[in-house]
Design a protein around this motif. Structure first.
Motif, PDB file in Angstrom:
ATOM      1  N   ALA A   1       0.851  -1.184   0.000  1.00  0.00           N
ATOM      2  CA  ALA A   1       0.000   0.000   0.000  1.00  0.00           C
ATOM      3  C   ALA A   1       0.888   1.235   0.000  1.00  0.00           C
ATOM      4  N   VAL A   2       0.487   2.261  -0.766  1.00  0.00           N
ATOM      5  CA  VAL A   2       1.256   3.495  -0.893  1.00  0.00           C
ATOM      6  C   VAL A   2       0.594   4.582  -0.059  1.00  0.00           C
ATOM      7  N   SER A   3       1.412   5.380   0.643  1.00  0.00           N
ATOM      8  CA  SER A   3       0.863   6.464   1.459  1.00  0.00           C
ATOM      9  C   SER A   3       0.249   7.536   0.570  1.00  0.00           C
ATOM     10  N   ALA A   4      -0.685   8.294   1.133  1.00  0.00           N
ATOM     11  CA  ALA A   4      -1.408   9.314   0.368  1.00  0.00           C
ATOM     12  C   ALA A   4      -0.483  10.420  -0.128  1.00  0.00           C
ATOM     13  N   ASP A   5       0.605  10.685   0.596  1.00  0.00           N
ATOM     14  CA  ASP A   5       1.506  11.770   0.188  1.00  0.00           C
ATOM     15  C   ASP A   5       2.685  11.292  -0.646  1.00  0.00           C
ATOM     16  N   ASN A   6       2.660  10.025  -1.057  1.00  0.00           N
ATOM     17  CA  ASN A   6       3.693   9.463  -1.939  1.00  0.00           C
ATOM     18  C   ASN A   6       5.089   9.456  -1.316  1.00  0.00           C
TER      19      ASN A   6
ATOM     20  N   ALA B   1       5.966   7.173   1.216  1.00  0.00           N
ATOM     21  CA  ALA B   1       6.255   5.882   1.841  1.00  0.00           C
ATOM     22  C   ALA B   1       5.345   4.817   1.265  1.00  0.00           C
ATOM     23  N   PHE B   2       5.771   3.579   1.399  1.00  0.00           N
ATOM     24  CA  PHE B   2       4.872   2.463   1.101  1.00  0.00           C
ATOM     25  C   PHE B   2       5.052   1.390   2.161  1.00  0.00           C
ATOM     26  N   THR B   3       4.000   0.634   2.380  1.00  0.00           N
ATOM     27  CA  THR B   3       3.986  -0.394   3.422  1.00  0.00           C
ATOM     28  C   THR B   3       3.806  -1.761   2.793  1.00  0.00           C
ATOM     29  N   VAL B   4       4.664  -2.683   3.155  1.00  0.00           N
ATOM     30  CA  VAL B   4       4.504  -4.076   2.754  1.00  0.00           C
ATOM     31  C   VAL B   4       3.906  -4.825   3.938  1.00  0.00           C
ATOM     32  N   THR B   5       2.770  -5.458   3.716  1.00  0.00           N
ATOM     33  CA  THR B   5       2.071  -6.171   4.778  1.00  0.00           C
ATOM     34  C   THR B   5       2.130  -7.661   4.523  1.00  0.00           C
ATOM     35  N   TYR B   6       2.593  -8.404   5.514  1.00  0.00           N
ATOM     36  CA  TYR B   6       2.666  -9.864   5.444  1.00  0.00           C
ATOM     37  C   TYR B   6       1.686 -10.475   6.441  1.00  0.00           C
ATOM     38  N   SER B   7       1.217 -11.640   6.150  1.00  0.00           N
ATOM     39  CA  SER B   7       0.334 -12.332   7.092  1.00  0.00           C
ATOM     40  C   SER B   7       0.923 -13.651   7.577  1.00  0.00           C
TER      41      SER B   7
ATOM     42  N   ASP C   1      -2.608  -6.075  14.910  1.00  0.00           N
ATOM     43  CA  ASP C   1      -3.733  -6.735  14.260  1.00  0.00           C
ATOM     44  C   ASP C   1      -3.344  -8.093  13.679  1.00  0.00           C
ATOM     45  N   GLY C   2      -2.144  -8.531  13.941  1.00  0.00           N
ATOM     46  CA  GLY C   2      -1.723  -9.862  13.519  1.00  0.00           C
ATOM     47  C   GLY C   2      -1.038  -9.894  12.173  1.00  0.00           C
ATOM     48  N   ASP C   3      -1.009  -8.752  11.469  1.00  0.00           N
ATOM     49  CA  ASP C   3      -0.297  -8.699  10.207  1.00  0.00           C
ATOM     50  C   ASP C   3       1.117  -8.176  10.436  1.00  0.00           C
ATOM     51  N   ILE C   4       1.923  -8.285   9.416  1.00  0.00           N
ATOM     52  CA  ILE C   4       3.317  -7.858   9.487  1.00  0.00           C
ATOM     53  C   ILE C   4       3.465  -6.625   8.610  1.00  0.00           C
ATOM     54  N   ASN C   5       3.828  -5.508   9.214  1.00  0.00           N
ATOM     55  CA  ASN C   5       3.915  -4.255   8.466  1.00  0.00           C
ATOM     56  C   ASN C   5       5.341  -3.736   8.449  1.00  0.00           C
ATOM     57  N   THR C   6       5.846  -3.472   7.278  1.00  0.00           N
ATOM     58  CA  THR C   6       7.164  -2.897   7.096  1.00  0.00           C
ATOM     59  C   THR C   6       7.011  -1.644   6.251  1.00  0.00           C
ATOM     60  N   VAL C   7       7.494  -0.506   6.754  1.00  0.00           N
ATOM     61  CA  VAL C   7       7.319   0.768   6.064  1.00  0.00           C
ATOM     62  C   VAL C   7       8.633   1.195   5.430  1.00  0.00           C
TER      63      VAL C   7
END
Length: 212
Positions: free
Chosen positions: A53-58, A60-66, A197-203
């Protein structure tokens, strides 16, 4: 108490959660960027378990793993001590701009018995270019808490995508857990990259510049 680690290239960061201060002086494209996942490979990110997912201001982006868990001890398989993920991303950049990764924030949870240790590591490179050296973050037991680590690159050392060319951006990440002197017949030590929330978030924080 939050477990923290920092790896820096050419700069010492004062905060683990902030982008390099100097990155704020760089331009930001006004148009939306789109990032597609070209390929996902690795024991830490089975098919269907990674999203971007890409941030609204361009900026940063987040990679989410489960599913990203390394462990040793009771209930573990011999290969569970190491998990990795190799992401290849297609970044659609607005015309006239190019980008580099200025910093990356990693978060998770670690339960490490006394004598055990955990390591998170990553490297980054553009398709067709040499891989960068791994940035390593080590955590020692006993520990039972959230952890956080940040890789930071000085603005002067940023590696930008070539202007006018489509080069996939590759991210290699890895988690390792070492038993050390812990008793693996009675205990389990593990390390994840996950959020509440149980997901893996890397920014990943992005730096931009104008192409000539």
């Amino acid at each position: 108490m939050l477990l923290r680690a920092l790896a820096a290239t050419g700069v010492v960061a004062a905060s683990l959660t902030a982008s390099p201060a100097s990155a704020g002086t760089l331009p930001t494209p006004p148009d939306k960027i789109v990032i597609d996942v070209a390929t996902v490979n690795g024991s830490g990110c089975p098919a269907g378990t990674a999203a971007v997912a890409v941030s609204a201001d361009n900026t940063a982006f987040t990679v989410t793993y489960s599913s990203y868990l390394a462990q040793v001890g009771v209930g573990s398989k011999p290969t569970d001590f190491r998990k990795n993920c190799q992401l290849s991303l297609v970044v659609h950049v607005p015309q006239g701009f190019t980008y580099a990764i200025a910093s990356a924030d990693y978060r998770g949870f670690a339960h490490l018995e006394k004598g055990a240790s955990g390591t998170q590591r990553a490297n980054y490179y553009f398709q067709g270019q040499a891989q960068t050296a791994y940035q390593n973050h080590r955590f020692n037991g006993p520990a039972d808490d959230n952890w956080q680590a940040t890789d930071v690159v000085d603005v002067a050392a940023l590696v930008y995508a070539p202007c006018g060319e489509q080069r996939n951006f590759n991210i290699n990440t890895e988690l390792r857990v070492g038993a050390g002197t812990s008793d693996t017949s009675r205990t389990t030590s593990f390390m994840t990259m996950d959020s509440t929330d149980g997901d893996i978030n890397t920014v990943y924080h992005m730096a931009w510049k104008h192409c000539p």
